[in-house]
Design an enzyme around this catalytic site. Structure first.
Site, PDB file in Angstrom:
ATOM      1  N   CYS A  72      -8.582   9.197  -0.608  1.00 33.94           N
ATOM      2  CA  CYS A  72      -7.248   9.146  -1.224  1.00 33.94           C
ATOM      3  C   CYS A  72      -7.110  10.145  -2.365  1.00 33.94           C
ATOM      4  O   CYS A  72      -5.984  10.495  -2.720  1.00 33.94           O
ATOM      5  CB  CYS A  72      -6.953   7.737  -1.699  1.00 33.94           C
ATOM      6  N   ASP A 114     -13.411   6.206  -1.444  1.00 40.36           N
ATOM      7  CA  ASP A 114     -12.638   6.265  -2.692  1.00 40.36           C
ATOM      8  C   ASP A 114     -13.655   6.195  -3.835  1.00 40.36           C
ATOM      9  O   ASP A 114     -14.830   5.846  -3.617  1.00 40.36           O
ATOM     10  CB  ASP A 114     -11.657   5.071  -2.732  1.00 40.36           C
ATOM     11  N   GLN A 137      -0.235   4.577  -0.240  1.00 35.44           N
ATOM     12  CA  GLN A 137      -1.393   5.360   0.185  1.00 35.44           C
ATOM     13  C   GLN A 137      -1.761   5.016   1.635  1.00 35.44           C
ATOM     14  O   GLN A 137      -2.000   5.902   2.457  1.00 35.44           O
ATOM     15  CB  GLN A 137      -2.574   5.040  -0.746  1.00 35.44           C
ATOM     16  N   ARG A 183       1.380  11.846   1.919  1.00 29.19           N
ATOM     17  CA  ARG A 183       1.998  10.934   0.939  1.00 29.19           C
ATOM     18  C   ARG A 183       3.490  11.230   0.849  1.00 29.19           C
ATOM     19  O   ARG A 183       4.321  10.333   0.768  1.00 29.19           O
ATOM     20  CB  ARG A 183       1.354  11.123  -0.454  1.00 29.19           C
TER      21      ARG A 183
HETATM   22  N1   CP Z   1      -4.202   8.935  -4.297  1.00 30.21           N
HETATM   23  C1   CP Z   1      -3.447   8.769  -5.395  1.00 30.21           C
HETATM   24  O1   CP Z   1      -2.754   7.769  -5.561  1.00 30.21           O
HETATM   25  O2   CP Z   1      -3.516   9.784  -6.280  1.00 30.21           O
HETATM   26  P1   CP Z   1      -2.876   9.803  -7.731  1.00 30.21           P
HETATM   27  O3   CP Z   1      -3.642   8.825  -8.567  1.00 30.21           O
HETATM   28  O4   CP Z   1      -3.035  11.217  -8.199  1.00 30.21           O
HETATM   29  O5   CP Z   1      -1.430   9.400  -7.634  1.00 30.21           O
HETATM   30  N1  NVA Z   2      -9.089   3.054  -6.486  1.00 27.03           N
HETATM   31  C1  NVA Z   2      -8.554   4.169  -7.230  1.00 27.03           C
HETATM   32  C2  NVA Z   2      -7.477   4.831  -6.465  1.00 27.03           C
HETATM   33  C3  NVA Z   2      -6.881   6.036  -7.130  1.00 27.03           C
HETATM   34  C4  NVA Z   2      -5.780   6.644  -6.325  1.00 27.03           C
HETATM   35  C5  NVA Z   2      -8.033   3.670  -8.579  1.00 27.03           C
HETATM   36  O1  NVA Z   2      -7.395   2.615  -8.600  1.00 27.03           O
HETATM   37  O2  NVA Z   2      -8.275   4.336  -9.579  1.00 27.03           O
END
Ligand code: CP
Ligand code: NVA
Length: 318
Positions: free
Chosen positions: A275, A235, A144, A303
């Protein structure tokens, strides 16, 4: 005179066959070269054929972007993926990781793993004889971070000396931003409520890796975090595995929403990053998410380009 492609290939030869478990697993030159290769791949200036190589995907948590972007990245590089969801393999019935890792290494050329404990992917990396890639753990999300800084570089050019403000939980995403940002010479400011700071060990590590005098800071004042920043990032407040804490976290994070009022306190050309998946009205307002400053969907696209570059480097396709 060395061509851009040759320069990038030379900087990335040291990553061939390596694991990528943490943003700190590439050095400053390799990290910058990965972004450069991703830019070349995105523009079509560079084509890479990995020749039928196979990436195994072991995902113990949900995913849209990471899973699909790895699948499409391998397809575009002439390879393919195998979906190894633990619920449909013998892993789910208790087959030991050390056996699974050794067997899968006989079929796959690399493994991308999404799980909870960082130790689990470290164990995979120990037993596997092919590169292991961190596709998100509770500690880090290094793939990411590559896409995030690629997006910032597209918006603002040379990253050294720029400032990224991350508003929210000091979580996996924050950790990788701190480490990757430090390697690229980006100042990273984490604005989070007290009690939700990033791990002090990761903070120390990021500070020790910092290039070009980059400053890695933590503050509980969101206004202070975003002041003059070129990118404002957020996030979710409750990550995967923390669903039971959702309500408690909503209270703790009040005042940490990236809304227009907060964006007005950032640098004049500041971009907005997330993200994804996003919770509109919690960590980000709907209007900021859809505002002209938002690069969130470019970031999601990136990505794909960043992971193509990473796969090409680890699998020796340059
Ligand atoms: N940002 C990200 O990792 O998204 P996903 O959880 O959909 O893979
Ligand atoms: N911090 C979040 C990121 C998701 C892409 C998680 O770990 O759920």
């Amino acid at each position: 005179m060395v061509s851009a492609a040759a320069g990038v290939a030379a900087a990335l030869t040291t990553l061939r066959g390596c694991d990528f478990l943490s943003s700190a697993d590439s050095n400053p030159e390799e990290t910058a070269a990965l972004l450069q290769l991703a830019t070349q791949l995105k523009s079509g200036d560079r084509r890479i054929d990995l020749g039928n190589r196979v990436l195994g995907l072991i995902f113990s948590k949900a995913s849209t972007r990471t899973r699909v972007s790895f699948q499409v990245a391998m397809a575009r590089l002439g390879g393919q993926t195998v979906d190894l969801n633990p619920s449909v393999t013998q892993l789910g019935r208790g087959e030991p990781l050390e056996d699974t890792a050794r067997v899968l290494s006989r079929y796959c050329d690399a493994l991308a793993i999404r799980t909870f404990a960082q130790q689990e992917i470290a164990d995979y990396a120990h037993w596997a004889t092919v590169p292991v890639i961190n596709a998100l753990t509770d500690l880090e999300h290094p793939c990411q971070a590559l896409a995030d800084f690629l997006t910032m570089q597209e918006a603002h050019g040379d990253l050294a000396g720029q400032t990224l403000a991350y508003i929210g939980d000091g979580n996996n995403v924050a950790h990788s931003l701190m480490l990757c940002g430090a390697l690229l010479g980006v100042n990273v400011r984490i604005g989070c409520p007290e009690g939700f700071e990033p791990l002090s060990g990761v903070l120390d590590q990021a500070r020790s890796l910092a290039q070009h005098g980059a400053v890695i800071e933590v503050t509980s004042d969101p206004s202070k975090a975003v002041a003059d920043a070129q990118a404002v990032y957020t996030d979710v407040w409750a990550s995967m595995g923390q669903e039971a804490e959702q309500l408690e976290r909503e209270q703790a994070f009040a005042g940490f929403c990236v809304d227009q009022d907060l964006m007005d306190q950032a640098g004049p050309a500041a971009i907005v990053l997330h993200c994804l998946p996003a919770h509109r009205g919690e960590e980000i307002s709907a209007d900021v998410m859809e505002s002209p400053a938002s690069r969130i969907f470019d970031q999601a696209e990136n990505r794909l380009h960043a992971q193509q570059a990473l796969l090409a480097a680890l699998l020796g396709g340059l």
